[in-house]
Design a protein around this motif. Structure first.
Motif, PDB file in Angstrom:
ATOM      1  N   UNK A  76      59.671  -5.919  55.692  1.00 31.18           N
ATOM      2  CA  UNK A  76      58.716  -6.875  55.131  1.00 31.18           C
ATOM      3  C   UNK A  76      57.493  -6.852  56.034  1.00 31.18           C
ATOM      4  N   UNK A  77      56.491  -6.089  55.628  1.00 30.77           N
ATOM      5  CA  UNK A  77      55.334  -5.894  56.491  1.00 30.77           C
ATOM      6  C   UNK A  77      55.767  -5.213  57.778  1.00 30.77           C
ATOM      7  N   UNK A  78      55.404  -5.805  58.909  1.00 31.29           N
ATOM      8  CA  UNK A  78      55.803  -5.253  60.197  1.00 31.29           C
ATOM      9  C   UNK A  78      57.157  -5.715  60.668  1.00 31.29           C
ATOM     10  N   UNK A  79      57.860  -6.474  59.843  1.00 32.99           N
ATOM     11  CA  UNK A  79      59.164  -7.022  60.210  1.00 32.99           C
ATOM     12  C   UNK A  79      60.270  -6.106  59.710  1.00 32.99           C
ATOM     13  N   UNK A  80      61.188  -5.749  60.606  1.00 30.21           N
ATOM     14  CA  UNK A  80      62.342  -4.925  60.246  1.00 30.21           C
ATOM     15  C   UNK A  80      63.591  -5.772  60.453  1.00 30.21           C
ATOM     16  N   UNK A  81      64.335  -6.003  59.378  1.00 32.17           N
ATOM     17  CA  UNK A  81      65.510  -6.857  59.432  1.00 32.17           C
ATOM     18  C   UNK A  81      66.763  -6.027  59.168  1.00 32.17           C
ATOM     19  N   UNK A  82      67.847  -6.409  59.843  1.00 34.42           N
ATOM     20  CA  UNK A  82      69.141  -5.766  59.691  1.00 34.42           C
ATOM     21  C   UNK A  82      70.089  -6.747  58.993  1.00 34.42           C
ATOM     22  N   UNK A  83      71.253  -6.272  58.529  1.00 30.97           N
ATOM     23  CA  UNK A  83      72.218  -7.202  57.922  1.00 30.97           C
ATOM     24  C   UNK A  83      72.587  -8.357  58.834  1.00 30.97           C
ATOM     25  N   UNK A  84      72.528  -8.141  60.160  1.00 30.60           N
ATOM     26  CA  UNK A  84      72.833  -9.216  61.105  1.00 30.60           C
ATOM     27  C   UNK A  84      71.790 -10.333  61.068  1.00 30.60           C
ATOM     28  N   UNK A 362      62.054 -13.778  67.940  1.00 31.93           N
ATOM     29  CA  UNK A 362      63.128 -12.828  67.663  1.00 31.93           C
ATOM     30  C   UNK A 362      63.045 -11.621  68.587  1.00 31.93           C
ATOM     31  N   UNK A 363      64.203 -11.205  69.102  1.00 31.64           N
ATOM     32  CA  UNK A 363      64.256 -10.047  70.004  1.00 31.64           C
ATOM     33  C   UNK A 363      63.838  -8.779  69.263  1.00 31.64           C
ATOM     34  N   UNK A 364      63.129  -7.877  69.929  1.00 30.96           N
ATOM     35  CA  UNK A 364      62.695  -6.626  69.273  1.00 30.96           C
ATOM     36  C   UNK A 364      63.830  -5.630  69.059  1.00 30.96           C
ATOM     37  N   UNK A 365      65.027  -5.970  69.495  1.00 34.16           N
ATOM     38  CA  UNK A 365      66.170  -5.095  69.243  1.00 34.16           C
ATOM     39  C   UNK A 365      67.439  -5.918  69.249  1.00 34.16           C
ATOM     40  N   UNK A 366      68.497  -5.341  68.691  1.00 36.77           N
ATOM     41  CA  UNK A 366      69.795  -5.994  68.626  1.00 36.77           C
ATOM     42  C   UNK A 366      70.854  -5.053  69.176  1.00 36.77           C
ATOM     43  N   UNK A 367      71.962  -5.642  69.637  1.00 34.40           N
ATOM     44  CA  UNK A 367      73.045  -4.850  70.207  1.00 34.40           C
ATOM     45  C   UNK A 367      74.370  -5.376  69.679  1.00 34.40           C
ATOM     46  N   UNK A 368      75.225  -4.472  69.235  1.00 39.18           N
ATOM     47  CA  UNK A 368      76.602  -4.792  68.874  1.00 39.18           C
ATOM     48  C   UNK A 368      77.528  -4.002  69.793  1.00 39.18           C
ATOM     49  N   UNK A 369      78.587  -4.661  70.274  1.00 38.74           N
ATOM     50  CA  UNK A 369      79.549  -4.015  71.162  1.00 38.74           C
ATOM     51  C   UNK A 369      80.897  -3.941  70.448  1.00 38.74           C
ATOM     52  N   UNK A 370      81.473  -2.727  70.413  1.00 38.30           N
ATOM     53  CA  UNK A 370      82.767  -2.511  69.783  1.00 38.30           C
ATOM     54  C   UNK A 370      83.649  -1.764  70.779  1.00 38.30           C
ATOM     55  N   UNK A 391      78.470   0.999  71.845  1.00 37.12           N
ATOM     56  CA  UNK A 391      77.369   0.054  71.679  1.00 37.12           C
ATOM     57  C   UNK A 391      76.435   0.573  70.597  1.00 37.12           C
ATOM     58  N   UNK A 392      76.144  -0.303  69.647  1.00 40.66           N
ATOM     59  CA  UNK A 392      75.136   0.042  68.641  1.00 40.66           C
ATOM     60  C   UNK A 392      73.838  -0.666  69.011  1.00 40.66           C
ATOM     61  N   UNK A 393      72.810   0.106  69.284  1.00 42.98           N
ATOM     62  CA  UNK A 393      71.502  -0.440  69.645  1.00 42.98           C
ATOM     63  C   UNK A 393      70.583  -0.262  68.438  1.00 42.98           C
ATOM     64  N   UNK A 394      70.074  -1.377  67.927  1.00 46.38           N
ATOM     65  CA  UNK A 394      69.241  -1.370  66.718  1.00 46.38           C
ATOM     66  C   UNK A 394      67.810  -1.715  67.094  1.00 46.38           C
ATOM     67  N   UNK A 395      66.919  -0.783  66.891  1.00 45.51           N
ATOM     68  CA  UNK A 395      65.504  -0.966  67.182  1.00 45.51           C
ATOM     69  C   UNK A 395      64.856  -1.708  66.016  1.00 45.51           C
ATOM     70  N   UNK A 396      64.397  -2.927  66.246  1.00 40.00           N
ATOM     71  CA  UNK A 396      63.813  -3.748  65.186  1.00 40.00           C
ATOM     72  C   UNK A 396      62.294  -3.660  65.152  1.00 40.00           C
ATOM     73  N   UNK A 397      61.737  -2.629  65.796  1.00 44.18           N
ATOM     74  CA  UNK A 397      60.297  -2.400  65.767  1.00 44.18           C
ATOM     75  C   UNK A 397      60.033  -1.032  65.160  1.00 44.18           C
ATOM     76  N   UNK A 398      58.773  -0.719  64.979  1.00 39.36           N
ATOM     77  CA  UNK A 398      58.408   0.568  64.409  1.00 39.36           C
ATOM     78  C   UNK A 398      57.787   1.480  65.460  1.00 39.36           C
TER      79      UNK A 398
END
Length: 478
Positions: A76-84, A362-370, A391-398
Motif C-alpha cells: 500500500x504505497x510505500x508500506x509493505x505488510x506481511x500476514x503477521x 512500526x519496525x522496518x523488519x520482522x523476525x520469526x524464530x522456529x 530464523x525468518x527475517x522479513x524486510x518490510x522496506x523497499x
C-alpha cells in the motif's frame, strides 16, 4: 422472487386460494436533479476513480496497491505488510465500524445513500438504462410494448453495456491481487489462470446481478444494516423527514390557488417523491427501514415547491425532536452533539490515533524464530551444548537491508552466524542458526528448556538502527 406459497380456505362453500408471497414489482426510479443528487454523483465519481484508477498507479517500479497472495505481501504505497501484520486490518475494520456508528447516529444512513457499492453501482447501471431506454415513463412503456426491432435494439444495447461494465469491474477487482498490467496482457492472450477467470467472472456476475436486477431487494432483504440501524437512531438523529404538520392535508391544486383557502397543506400530492425513490417507498408515511437515505425525494420535492412558489424543505433532513418541538436549525444542530455522538467521536479518534502511531513506529523488519525439529539439542566439541534454529527475517522496506544476529539469556552463548545477512527489498529470508552454550554454563543452568532471546539488528548505514528481539528456548539434555 417468483416463487409463491399458496394456501386454500373455504368461504361459504367456495374454495379460495390466497397467496402468502407476492411477486416483487419492478421499480422504475425517475431521474432527479438537485443539490443532493449532485453530491451523490460526486461520490460516485470519486469512489470509481479511486477503484478503477488505483491499480494502474506505480510506486517504485511496482503497483502502488497490490495484495499479492502468492508471495504473501500487501503493498500500500510505500508500506509493505506481511500476514503477521493482520492486526492493522483488524484496526481498519474497527475504525470503519465506529465511523459507521458515528455517521449513523448523527445523520442516519449516509453510507447507504452516498457511498455504498450497491448504491453507487445501481446509480451507474440506471444511468446506462436512462441512455438506452429513456426516463421512467419511457421505460415503463417500452417494457409494456410487444417485442419489435426497436425494443430488441434498446434492451440489447443496455444489456451489452451492463455486461461490458461488469466485466471491467471484475477485471479491476482481480487487478488488486494480480498485477493489473500483466493481468491485462493475460486477458488479451486468453492466458488467465483458472482462479483469475473465476473471480473476474464471479465479481462481474455479482455486479451485473445486484446493480442491474436485484437493486433495492439487496438493500431491503439482504443487507443486515437496514435491520439494526434503528439501534443507532434516536430522536435527535438527522433523518429524511416529511413535515406532516406543514404538508397535510394533501391535495392537488393550481399554482395560483391559495392552499389555506382550500384547507390544504403544502403537499400537492403529485407523487414525485415516490417516483424518484430507488426503493419505491413513500417517505410521507414516516421513517421506514427501506429508506437508504439517498435524498432523492428531497431534491424532487424541492423542485415541485419551487414550481409552486412555496418554501422548500417540505421533505428535508430533520430530527424527530425538531419536528415535534419546532426547533430552529441552530437548536437542532446543537442537539446533534449529544453524549452518544461525543463518545463515538472520542473512541474513533483514539483508535485512529493508536493505529496511526503503531504504523508510524512500526519496525522496518520482522523476525520469526522456529526451532529445528530434527535435532532439539546435541553435544559438540569441548562438551558444548548446541541447539539449531531457523530464523525468518522479513524486510518490510523497499531497500536492501543487512542484519546481524546475536543471542542472550544464558552465559557464554555463541552464535555461529558471524557474517551479516543481506535481505532484498520486501523479501523474506530463512537463515539456519546454531547457538552453543559452554559446558559449565549448561551444567549450572540444569537440564530442560531455558528462555533465551535472539536480537536481530539492522546494520544498514542507510537506515536508522533498529533491533528486533524474539523469544525462544534453549534445551539442555539430561
Amino acid at each position: 422472487m417468483d416463487s409463491r406459497t399458496d394456501t386454500s380456505t373455504t368461504v361459504q362453500g367456495a374454495v379460495k386460494t390466497v397467496s402468502l408471497y407476492q411477486k416483487s414489482k419492478k421499480i422504475y426510479p425517475r431521474a432527479v436533479h438537485g443539490f443532493f443528487s449532485n453530491w451523490r454523483w460526486a461520490l460516485v465519481w470519486i469512489t470509481q476513480i479511486v477503484f478503477y484508477g488505483m491499480p494502474w498507479l506505480q510506486w517504485n517500479d511496482r503497483q502502488a496497491v497490490l495484495f499479492d497472495l502468492l508471495t504473501r505481501r500487501f503493498y500500500i504505497g510505500g508500506l509493505v505488510l506481511y500476514p503477521q501484520d493482520f492486526i492493522y486490518l483488524t484496526g481498519l475494520l474497527i475504525i470503519s465500524a465506529y465511523a459507521l456508528f458515528l455517521f449513523t447516529a448523527v445523520a442516519g444512513r449516509l453510507w447507504c445513500g452516498y457511498a455504498c457499492p450497491q448504491t453507487v453501482y445501481t446509480e451507474i447501471f440506471l444511468w446506462f438504462e436512462h441512455r438506452f431506454e429513456g426516463d421512467r415513463a419511457q421505460r415503463m412503456r417500452l417494457d409494456a410494448a410487444p417485442w419489435n426491432g426497436e425494443k430488441i435494439l434498446r434492451k440489447g444495447g443496455k444489456q451489452l453495456a451492463w455486461i461490458l461494465f461488469a466485466l471491467w469491474t471484475g477485471f479491476t477487482f482481480v487487478g488488486y491481487f494480480t498485477p493489473i498490467r500483466s493481468l491485462g496482457a493475460s486477458v488479451l492472450s486468453l492466458g488467465l489462470g483458472p482462479w483469475e477467470w473465476f473471480w473476474v467472472l464471479f465479481y462481474a456476475f455479482a455486479t451485473y446481478g445486484n446493480a442491474g436486477f436485484m437493486r433495492e431487494q439487496v438493500c431491503k432483504y439482504m443487507c443486515p444494516y437496514a435491520r439494526f440501524q434503528s439501534a443507532m437512531f434516536d430522536k435527535d438523529t438527522l433523518i429524511i423527514s416529511y413535515d406532516a404538520e406543514r404538508g397535510d392535508p394533501r391535495g392537488a391544486r393550481g399554482k395560483k390557488v391559495d392552499p389555506k383557502s382550500k384547507g390544504l397543506g403544502d403537499c400537492v400530492d403529485c407523487g414525485v417523491c415516490v417516483q424518484v425513490c430507488p426503493t419505491g417507498i413513500d417517505i410521507r408515511n414516516g421513517l421506514q427501514y427501506e429508506c437508504i437515505g439517498c435524498s432523492a425525494c428531497i431534491d424532487a420535492c424541492d423542485g415541485i415547491m419551487d414550481k409552486m412558489g412555496y418554501e422548500p424543505g417540505l421533505i428535508r433532513y430533520a430530527t424527530q425532536h425538531s419536528l415535534q418541538q419546532h426547533l430552529t436549525r441552530a437548536q437542532m444542530w446543537r442537539r446533534a452533539f449529544r453524549p452518544r455522538v461525543l463518545i463515538y467521536t472520542a473512541i474513533l479518534v483514539l483508535i485512529v490515533g493508536a493505529v496511526g502511531t503503531s504504523l508510524w513506529l512500526r519496525s522496518p523488519f520482522r523476525v520469526d524464530v522456529v526451532r529445528d525439529r530434527a535435532t532439539l539439542a546435541r553435544i559438540v566439541d569441548e562438551g558444548r551444548i548446541e541447539n539449531v534454529y531457523r530464523l525468518q527475517i522479513m524486510n518490510a522496506t523497499e531497500q536492501t537491508q543487512r542484519f546481524r544476529i546475536a543471542a542472550s539469556g544464558l552465559p557464554d552463548l555463541k552464535v555461529d552466524q558471524t557474517s551479516d545477512i543481506e535481505v532484498g527489498p520486501a523479501e523474506a529470508q530463512w537463515v539456519t542458526v546454531s547457538v552453543q552454550a559452554g559446558f559449565e554454563a549448561a551444567t549450572q543452568a540444569g537440564p530442560g528448556s531455558h528462555e533465551i532471546h535472539f536480537d536481530v539488528e539492522r546494520v544498514d548505514a542507510k537506515g536508522a538502527p533498529a533491533v528486533v528481539r524474539e523469544k525462544s528456548t534453549f534445551i539442555v539434555p539430561r
